[in-house]
Write a protein that holds these residues in place. Structure first.
Motif, PDB file in Angstrom:
ATOM      1  N   PRO A 169      -4.096   1.407  -8.500  1.00 52.74           N
ATOM      2  CA  PRO A 169      -4.144   0.312  -7.522  1.00 52.74           C
ATOM      3  C   PRO A 169      -4.295  -1.059  -8.157  1.00 52.74           C
ATOM      4  O   PRO A 169      -3.712  -2.037  -7.691  1.00 52.74           O
ATOM      5  CB  PRO A 169      -5.359   0.678  -6.650  1.00 52.74           C
TER       6      PRO A 169
ATOM      7  N   ASP B 178      -7.990  -2.622  -0.433  1.00 53.57           N
ATOM      8  CA  ASP B 178      -7.168  -1.687   0.341  1.00 53.57           C
ATOM      9  C   ASP B 178      -6.365  -0.777  -0.578  1.00 53.57           C
ATOM     10  O   ASP B 178      -6.237   0.431  -0.336  1.00 53.57           O
ATOM     11  CB  ASP B 178      -6.212  -2.469   1.259  1.00 53.57           C
ATOM     12  N   TYR B 179      -5.768  -1.378  -1.625  1.00 57.37           N
ATOM     13  CA  TYR B 179      -5.015  -0.555  -2.572  1.00 57.37           C
ATOM     14  C   TYR B 179      -5.942   0.469  -3.226  1.00 57.37           C
ATOM     15  O   TYR B 179      -5.574   1.642  -3.420  1.00 57.37           O
ATOM     16  CB  TYR B 179      -4.382  -1.424  -3.661  1.00 57.37           C
ATOM     17  N   CYS B 180      -7.145   0.025  -3.582  1.00 52.17           N
ATOM     18  CA  CYS B 180      -8.086   0.929  -4.264  1.00 52.17           C
ATOM     19  C   CYS B 180      -8.522   2.060  -3.336  1.00 52.17           C
ATOM     20  O   CYS B 180      -8.612   3.224  -3.759  1.00 52.17           O
ATOM     21  CB  CYS B 180      -9.318   0.153  -4.743  1.00 52.17           C
ATOM     22  N   ARG B 181      -8.768   1.735  -2.080  1.00 51.00           N
ATOM     23  CA  ARG B 181      -9.201   2.766  -1.128  1.00 51.00           C
ATOM     24  C   ARG B 181      -8.133   3.841  -0.971  1.00 51.00           C
ATOM     25  O   ARG B 181      -8.428   5.024  -0.816  1.00 51.00           O
ATOM     26  CB  ARG B 181      -9.509   2.139   0.230  1.00 51.00           C
ATOM     27  N   GLN B 182      -6.894   3.424  -1.013  1.00 52.06           N
ATOM     28  CA  GLN B 182      -5.804   4.387  -0.871  1.00 52.06           C
ATOM     29  C   GLN B 182      -5.815   5.400  -2.014  1.00 52.06           C
ATOM     30  O   GLN B 182      -5.397   6.535  -1.847  1.00 52.06           O
ATOM     31  CB  GLN B 182      -4.457   3.654  -0.854  1.00 52.06           C
ATOM     32  N   ALA B 183      -6.303   4.969  -3.169  1.00 52.44           N
ATOM     33  CA  ALA B 183      -6.388   5.874  -4.330  1.00 52.44           C
ATOM     34  C   ALA B 183      -7.753   6.545  -4.417  1.00 52.44           C
ATOM     35  O   ALA B 183      -8.053   7.202  -5.413  1.00 52.44           O
ATOM     36  CB  ALA B 183      -6.096   5.101  -5.616  1.00 52.44           C
TER      37      ALA B 183
ATOM     38  N   MET C  81       2.510   3.006  -3.947  1.00 45.97           N
ATOM     39  CA  MET C  81       1.874   4.006  -4.814  1.00 45.97           C
ATOM     40  C   MET C  81       2.303   5.405  -4.411  1.00 45.97           C
ATOM     41  O   MET C  81       2.716   6.216  -5.252  1.00 45.97           O
ATOM     42  CB  MET C  81       0.346   3.896  -4.717  1.00 45.97           C
TER      43      MET C  81
ATOM     44  N   ARG D 190      -4.578  -7.360   6.363  1.00 49.08           N
ATOM     45  CA  ARG D 190      -4.633  -7.212   4.904  1.00 49.08           C
ATOM     46  C   ARG D 190      -3.364  -6.557   4.362  1.00 49.08           C
ATOM     47  O   ARG D 190      -3.206  -6.432   3.166  1.00 49.08           O
ATOM     48  CB  ARG D 190      -5.856  -6.378   4.522  1.00 49.08           C
TER      49      ARG D 190
ATOM     50  N   ALA E 208       0.805  -1.214   0.000  1.00 46.71           N
ATOM     51  CA  ALA E 208       0.000   0.000   0.000  1.00 46.71           C
ATOM     52  C   ALA E 208       0.842   1.270   0.000  1.00 46.71           C
ATOM     53  O   ALA E 208       0.360   2.331  -0.388  1.00 46.71           O
ATOM     54  CB  ALA E 208      -0.920  -0.010   1.230  1.00 46.71           C
TER      55      ALA E 208
ATOM     56  N   VAL F 225      -7.239  -7.354  -0.169  1.00 46.88           N
ATOM     57  CA  VAL F 225      -5.975  -6.633  -0.408  1.00 46.88           C
ATOM     58  C   VAL F 225      -6.180  -5.643  -1.555  1.00 46.88           C
ATOM     59  O   VAL F 225      -5.762  -4.476  -1.483  1.00 46.88           O
ATOM     60  CB  VAL F 225      -4.839  -7.621  -0.746  1.00 46.88           C
ATOM     61  N   TYR F 226      -6.840  -6.106  -2.615  1.00 46.75           N
ATOM     62  CA  TYR F 226      -7.128  -5.254  -3.776  1.00 46.75           C
ATOM     63  C   TYR F 226      -7.924  -4.034  -3.337  1.00 46.75           C
ATOM     64  O   TYR F 226      -7.633  -2.904  -3.737  1.00 46.75           O
ATOM     65  CB  TYR F 226      -7.918  -6.077  -4.802  1.00 46.75           C
TER      66      TYR F 226
ATOM     67  N   LEU G 212      -0.907  -1.954  -9.613  1.00 52.85           N
ATOM     68  CA  LEU G 212       0.000  -2.317  -8.522  1.00 52.85           C
ATOM     69  C   LEU G 212      -0.261  -3.742  -8.062  1.00 52.85           C
ATOM     70  O   LEU G 212       0.658  -4.557  -7.937  1.00 52.85           O
ATOM     71  CB  LEU G 212      -0.167  -1.352  -7.356  1.00 52.85           C
ATOM     72  N   TYR G 213      -1.542  -4.052  -7.840  1.00 54.83           N
ATOM     73  CA  TYR G 213      -1.896  -5.387  -7.359  1.00 54.83           C
ATOM     74  C   TYR G 213      -1.450  -6.457  -8.353  1.00 54.83           C
ATOM     75  O   TYR G 213      -0.828  -7.449  -7.984  1.00 54.83           O
ATOM     76  CB  TYR G 213      -3.411  -5.469  -7.147  1.00 54.83           C
TER      77      TYR G 213
END
Lengths: 114, 300
Positions: free
Chosen positions: A45, B76-81, A30, A69, A27, B73-74, A48-49
């Protein structure tokens, strides 16, 4: 013909590997990439994943920690070698650019004189 | 809270049409809440620009509890953006809808090659095999039904009944053709996606072609005409209003059972512990649906 995966690295691949020279949480990558490139390179995102999964499958990174997570990764030796190879490729390209722009070729000089 | 129900007649390959439609609805103050089998369900909100995007999860099974650990996990990455998960598509559970209220958000996918690869993986692993199974089963079932109906054409019945039988045969042939057309479209879509992944093309535009849009409108009109004729025949020829009520009641029960099975799938995905357990639970739902359908014959 299908291009071999990681034959050349895209900017996003390059900066993810660069960021993972130290152990980092996925996380954080980015934000770090946006910071070091001054927002020139942005990694979505989803990208990245998917790239982290690809690097894991290829053995270029390894998962070091799972806290809920949040998953942390770091480069493996294979990843370091690949990053170094990419660095050398870019240096060669830069050297070729400097050579071609700083020193016009002999033919060009002869052509302009004649 | 005020809600709005809209008929969901989108196909999965209409990712751009769906995105544009949801964004247009958000501008009018309707925020997507659920994508069900028959309906798009919206809740009332403040009219404002909202960006939407569809995400494909090829690793996800049909009745797998959602989101999966990888899906978390996906997210979480999306929420950050700034991307928030909205809902999964009930009939295509590998597709998840996200929204973002920022004016210029970072796209979910900033590498087009990866975007096409993920979409292609989903098509190959999940969507096309499912369509192949569905097309084979539906084609066989509807063709047999059409042949059976054709037998009535040679029976000494009145012309009105023969016209009705012809209409039903035409409808069954159409219903046989639809899954085959869907399968052909999906294979063409897969081919475009794989070429785009290799940089050999632009990739699918995610929109319903004008020809398919026109075909869909024609089929809706034809189906409505067949239905009206059936209603007239049942009321005027088949036994009057009681017979009509009986037919409408049986059809309503069938649609309700079909809708209920879809809601059961959603419930299992949200609350189930594993895909195997969900399939076992769904087996009970299927048995229950069978008994309800048998019961409707004695009620109506």
């Amino acid at each position: 013909m299908a291009r071999e995966k990681f034959q050349t690295l895209t900017e996003q691949m390059f900066y993810i590997l660069l960021a993972l020279q130290e152990e980092r949480c996925g996380a954080d990558i980015m934000a770090l990439v946006a910071q070091i490139t001054q927002n020139r390179v942005t990694i979505g995102p989803g990208t990245l994943y998917n790239l982290l999964e690809d690097f894991l499958s290829a053995g270029m990174i390894m998962q070091t920690k799972v806290e809920g997570r949040r998953r942390s990764y770091v480069l493996t030796q294979q990843g370091k070698d690949r990053l170094l190879m990419e660095k050398r490729r870019l240096e060669l390209m830069l050297a070729d650019y400097r050579h071609m722009t700083a020193e016009p070729s002999q033919e060009l000089r002869q052509g302009s004189a004649g | 809270m005020k809600r709005k129900y809209e008929l969901n007649n989108f196909e999965p390959y209409q990712f751009a049409d769906i995105r544009d439609h949801l964004e247009a609805m958000a501008l009018r103050g309707w925020r997507l809440e659920r994508m069900e089998r028959y309906f798009l369900v919206y809740r009332r909100g403040e009219p404002k620009p909202v960006r939407y995007a569809l995400v494909f999860h090829p690793e996800m099974g049909y009745l797998e509890p959602a989101p999966t650990p990888e899906g978390e996990v996906y997210r979480d990455y999306c929420r950050q953006a700034g991307w928030e998960p909205v809902t999964f598509w009930s009939t295509v559970p590998q597709i998840e809808v996200y929204c973002n209220e920022e004016p210029h958000p970072i796209p979910l996918q900033t590498d087009r090659s990866i975007q096409w690869r993920v979409m292609g993986d989903w098509l190959e692993r999940r969507y096309v095999p499912r369509l192949q199974t569905g097309a084979a089963a539906c084609s066989l079932m509807f063709l047999l039904s059409a042949i059976f109906c054709a037998l009535f054409l040679i029976a000494p019945e009145d012309w009105a009944f023969r016209i009705l039988t012809l209409c039903l045969i035409a409808l069954l042939i159409y219903l046989t053709a639809v899954p085959l057309i869907q399968l052909a479209s999906a294979n063409r879509w897969l081919s475009q996606v794989r070429r785009a992944e290799e940089g050999l093309g632009e990739g699918p535009d995610g929109r319903l072609s004008p020809l398919l849009r026109w075909t869909r409108k024609v089929s809706v009109v034809l189906s409505a005409l067949v239905l009206l004729y059936y209603v007239w025949y049942t009321a005027a020829q088949g036994g009057g209003i009681p017979s009509l009520v009986r037919s409408v009641g049986q059809t309503a029960v069938l649609l309700l059972v079909w809708w209920g099975m879809g809601r059961a799938e959603d419930w299992l995905r949200r609350h189930g512990r594993s895909q195997a357990a969900n399939w076992a639970g769904y087996g009970f739902v299927v048995v229950l649906a069978f008994f309800i359908l048998q019961l409707r014959n004695s009620i109506f």
